[in-house]
Design a protein around this motif. Structure first.
Motif, PDB file in Angstrom:
ATOM      1  N   GLU A  26       0.826  -1.204   0.000  1.00 28.97           N
ATOM      2  CA  GLU A  26       0.000   0.000   0.000  1.00 28.97           C
ATOM      3  C   GLU A  26       0.864   1.258   0.000  1.00 28.97           C
ATOM      4  N   VAL A  27       1.916   1.244   0.796  1.00 31.80           N
ATOM      5  CA  VAL A  27       2.827   2.390   0.851  1.00 31.80           C
ATOM      6  C   VAL A  27       3.488   2.610  -0.510  1.00 31.80           C
ATOM      7  N   ALA A  28       3.879   1.540  -1.172  1.00 30.52           N
ATOM      8  CA  ALA A  28       4.503   1.658  -2.488  1.00 30.52           C
ATOM      9  C   ALA A  28       3.563   2.344  -3.475  1.00 30.52           C
ATOM     10  N   TRP A  29       2.308   1.915  -3.504  1.00 31.07           N
ATOM     11  CA  TRP A  29       1.352   2.536  -4.425  1.00 31.07           C
ATOM     12  C   TRP A  29       1.099   3.994  -4.046  1.00 31.07           C
ATOM     13  N   ALA A  30       1.026   4.292  -2.755  1.00 29.96           N
ATOM     14  CA  ALA A  30       0.805   5.677  -2.337  1.00 29.96           C
ATOM     15  C   ALA A  30       1.971   6.562  -2.752  1.00 29.96           C
ATOM     16  N   ALA A  31       3.196   6.066  -2.631  1.00 26.51           N
ATOM     17  CA  ALA A  31       4.367   6.860  -3.007  1.00 26.51           C
ATOM     18  C   ALA A  31       4.377   7.145  -4.499  1.00 26.51           C
ATOM     19  N   SER A  32       3.929   6.182  -5.300  1.00 20.32           N
ATOM     20  CA  SER A  32       3.882   6.421  -6.748  1.00 20.32           C
ATOM     21  C   SER A  32       2.926   7.563  -7.077  1.00 20.32           C
ATOM     22  N   VAL A  33       1.843   7.648  -6.336  1.00 19.78           N
ATOM     23  CA  VAL A  33       0.867   8.720  -6.557  1.00 19.78           C
ATOM     24  C   VAL A  33       1.423  10.061  -6.090  1.00 19.78           C
ATOM     25  N   TRP A  34       2.030  10.073  -4.898  1.00 22.64           N
ATOM     26  CA  TRP A  34       2.470  11.366  -4.353  1.00 22.64           C
ATOM     27  C   TRP A  34       3.565  11.989  -5.218  1.00 22.64           C
ATOM     28  N   MET A  35       4.526  11.203  -5.659  1.00 20.64           N
ATOM     29  CA  MET A  35       5.584  11.745  -6.505  1.00 20.64           C
ATOM     30  C   MET A  35       5.028  12.241  -7.827  1.00 20.64           C
ATOM     31  N   ALA A  36       4.104  11.490  -8.409  1.00 25.99           N
ATOM     32  CA  ALA A  36       3.485  11.922  -9.661  1.00 25.99           C
ATOM     33  C   ALA A  36       2.714  13.220  -9.470  1.00 25.99           C
ATOM     34  N   ALA A  37       2.020  13.341  -8.338  1.00 20.36           N
ATOM     35  CA  ALA A  37       1.261  14.565  -8.068  1.00 20.36           C
ATOM     36  C   ALA A  37       2.196  15.755  -7.856  1.00 20.36           C
ATOM     37  N   TYR A  38       3.289  15.536  -7.127  1.00 15.97           N
ATOM     38  CA  TYR A  38       4.259  16.619  -6.936  1.00 15.97           C
ATOM     39  C   TYR A  38       4.781  17.108  -8.288  1.00 15.97           C
ATOM     40  N   ASN A  39       5.167  16.180  -9.146  1.00 16.42           N
ATOM     41  CA  ASN A  39       5.698  16.555 -10.452  1.00 16.42           C
ATOM     42  C   ASN A  39       4.643  17.249 -11.306  1.00 16.42           C
ATOM     43  N   ALA A  40       3.400  16.750 -11.250  1.00 18.90           N
ATOM     44  CA  ALA A  40       2.335  17.360 -12.044  1.00 18.90           C
ATOM     45  C   ALA A  40       2.060  18.787 -11.574  1.00 18.90           C
ATOM     46  N   ARG A  41       2.100  18.998 -10.260  1.00 14.58           N
ATOM     47  CA  ARG A  41       1.922  20.355  -9.738  1.00 14.58           C
ATOM     48  C   ARG A  41       3.033  21.284 -10.235  1.00 14.58           C
ATOM     49  N   GLU A  42       4.286  20.810 -10.144  1.00 21.80           N
ATOM     50  CA  GLU A  42       5.399  21.652 -10.577  1.00 21.80           C
ATOM     51  C   GLU A  42       5.296  21.985 -12.062  1.00 21.80           C
ATOM     52  N   MET A  43       4.933  21.003 -12.881  1.00 20.29           N
ATOM     53  CA  MET A  43       4.781  21.251 -14.305  1.00 20.29           C
ATOM     54  C   MET A  43       3.674  22.274 -14.565  1.00 20.29           C
ATOM     55  N   ALA A  44       2.565  22.167 -13.834  1.00 17.86           N
ATOM     56  CA  ALA A  44       1.474  23.123 -14.013  1.00 17.86           C
ATOM     57  C   ALA A  44       1.898  24.536 -13.614  1.00 17.86           C
TER      58      ALA A  44
END
Length: 306
Positions: free
Chosen positions: A263-281
């Motif tokens: 569960e932690v592994a899947w959550a980390a994949s989401v959080w990093m993707a969200a951080y990057n998506a925010r920065e790109m936006a």
């Protein structure tokens, strides 16, 4: 790049620490760090890296040196970290060549997972002071109640351009990550295609050792399982490829994650993707990561029990 456009301190630094002044600039790049590929007088090629001295560099370079000594495919540091004003500076060998492995298929995921498993196994034998603070894209545990770590140049921008689905995904993933209580380990937190070079089917070099982090193993593996396919602007690998990465990593490490670790592994994949998506936006970058996150967030968060 002409030699006279190099920072004023660099020639003196090279003379003092590398016994030669720059004679030619091979390349220059700047993201988190300033990186200079230089040919010194006498013909030796080196890479000099300089970044804001936040206290992390000494541990990162020490760990990189240990792995290089053991034959892991990475550039060998040539100097320790040296303070130059507000900068932390070191030099390493110029390990040229190799190709970027492009693609996001399960087959590519397995190849990358094998390298990551070897990397994490080697780092498990390295003892250094934890390289804190963690890189911001895996700094979900920063003290405070805000969704994102405090990064002034991003926080000062217009937050209304960040889509609500990015913020929601980050908040739900962060909640799951902060609930785990797993022990932290040393690991590579920017395991993207653009940071690896391959020769045929063998990895030739792993780059970006500035991005070592101190987080739970499952979280670092999960972040890598989502990011491994990024060969340019950050994106998110397909769910089935992340599944293949996670399964292969456990096989190569010969250990099975607990349900909580998965569960932690899947959550980390989401959080990093969200951080990057925010920065790109915020910075007007590629929306590819945001689109992939929108398409996959529900399934990844379900797998994270978030």
């Amino acid at each position: 790049m002409p030699l006279d456009e190099l920072p004023s301190w660099l020639a003196v630094w090279c003379r003092e620490h590398l016994d030669g002044e720059p004679a030619e600039v091979l390349f220059r790049s700047q993201q988190v760090s300033m990186v200079f590929g230089l040919r010194l007088a006498g013909g030796r090629d080196v890479v000099v890296k300089a970044r804001a001295d936040d206290g992390r560099a000494v541990s990162c370079v020490a760990a990189q040196a240990r792995l290089a000594e053991r034959g892991f495919p990475c550039a060998r540091p040539l100097t320790p970290v040296v303070r130059v004003g507000a900068l932390a500076v070191h030099a390493e060998e110029f390990r040229a060549g190799g190709e970027v492995l492009r693609g996001s298929s399960p087959g590519v995921a397995v190849r990358c997972a094998e390298v990551f498993a070897r990397l994490m196994g080697e780092l498990a034998r390295v003892i250094v002071t934890p390289p804190l603070p963690n890189p911001p894209w895996v700094r979900w545990d920063e003290t405070g109640s805000e969704t994102w770590p405090s990064i002034q140049f991003l926080d000062d921008l217009d937050q209304s351009v960040v889509s609500g689905h990015i913020v929601e995904a980050a908040e739900r993933a962060r909640w799951r990550l902060l609930a785990d209580g797993l022990p932290c380990v040393l690991g590579h937190a920017d395991f993207e295609a653009q940071n690896l070079r391959w020769r045929e089917r063998q990895v030739w070099t792993v780059h970006d050792w500035d991005s070592l982090a101190w987080q739970p193993e499952a979280a670092l593996v999960g972040a890598a399982s989502g990011a491994f396919a990024s060969s340019g602007p950050p994106t998110l690998a397909p769910v089935e490829s992340s599944e293949a990465f996670l399964a292969a990593y456990q096989d190569f490490r010969e250990r099975v994650f607990t349900p909580m670790e998965m569960e932690v592994a899947w959550a980390a994949s989401v959080w990093m993707a969200a951080y990057n998506a925010r920065e790109m936006a915020l910075c007007g970058g590629s929306p590819a990561g945001s689109h992939a996150l929108r398409a996959q967030a529900a399934e990844r968060l379900r797998l994270a029990n978030a």
